[in-house]
Design a protein around this motif. Sequence first.
Motif, mmCIF file in Angstrom:
data_model
loop_
_atom_site.group_PDB
_atom_site.id
_atom_site.type_symbol
_atom_site.label_atom_id
_atom_site.label_comp_id
_atom_site.label_asym_id
_atom_site.label_seq_id
_atom_site.Cartn_x
_atom_site.Cartn_y
_atom_site.Cartn_z
ATOM 1 N N SER A 41 37.376 41.263 34.417
ATOM 2 C CA SER A 41 38.443 41.776 33.568
ATOM 3 C C SER A 41 39.352 40.668 33.058
ATOM 4 C CB SER A 41 39.286 42.800 34.342
ATOM 5 O OG SER A 41 38.493 43.867 34.790
ATOM 6 N N TYR A 42 39.358 39.541 33.750
ATOM 7 C CA TYR A 42 40.214 38.426 33.349
ATOM 8 C C TYR A 42 39.570 37.559 32.275
ATOM 9 C CZ TYR A 42 43.631 39.387 36.986
ATOM 10 O OH TYR A 42 44.610 39.969 37.754
ATOM 11 N N THR A 53 36.194 42.098 26.807
ATOM 12 C CA THR A 53 36.147 41.506 28.137
ATOM 13 C C THR A 53 34.695 41.428 28.602
ATOM 14 O OG1 THR A 53 36.223 43.597 29.363
ATOM 15 C CG2 THR A 53 38.350 42.657 28.669
ATOM 16 N N GLY A 91 42.740 41.620 31.702
ATOM 17 C CA GLY A 91 43.835 40.664 31.683
ATOM 18 C C GLY A 91 44.812 40.820 32.830
ATOM 19 N N GLY A 92 44.419 41.483 33.893
ATOM 20 C CA GLY A 92 45.317 41.689 35.020
ATOM 21 C C GLY A 92 46.218 42.898 34.870
#
Length: 196
Positions: A41-42, A53, A91-92
């Motif tokens: 996801s990051y 992603t 992205g967290g």
Amino acid sequence: MPTATSSTIEPVFSPLDLRGRPLTWQVGAVVLGTLFLALSSYIQVPMVPVPITMQTFAVTMVGALYGWRLGGITITAWLIEGALGMPVLAGGAAGAHHFAGPTGGYLFAFPVAGALMGWLAERGWNGNRVVLAFLGMLMSNALCLALGAAWLAAMIGAEQAIVHGVMPFIVGGVLKSALGAAVLRLLSRGKMHPTE
């Protein structure tokens, strides 16, 4: 020569062979799988309204390696972590509100897409048959896009949902499917049937 009954009971589809492992191994696999999904996801390219992603790559890999049941459980566990506030989404990001926003349809589609890939892998669409593995990954990505866009269409209209929620992800979906099939092929080299 294996009978239809024996191949139905114990399909050879995963280099991890999690179906035959003790429960503690399976729980550990779920934990590692959610970590893999979180890390994926990051890796993202920011876009509006939905970022690109590596999540779909991870979702299809978890499905293919874990099978449809354990894969679906793992992906659902990861989404529950995100809903409970753990920074494991794109992205967290974290929080239940993401499941009601533009990305909600894609999030809800992930367990379904992973389970589809796992179901196909159990039936031979795996690293031993790399073309079928690629097609399975492609179908899972397409299902994710279709369900996500249907959700998005309710917010911004069908045309805009296709323009912003499908079109930018097609090339990436094909590339991630090819990468996934290649990884499955590499992981399955030692698991080839004698007749193949």
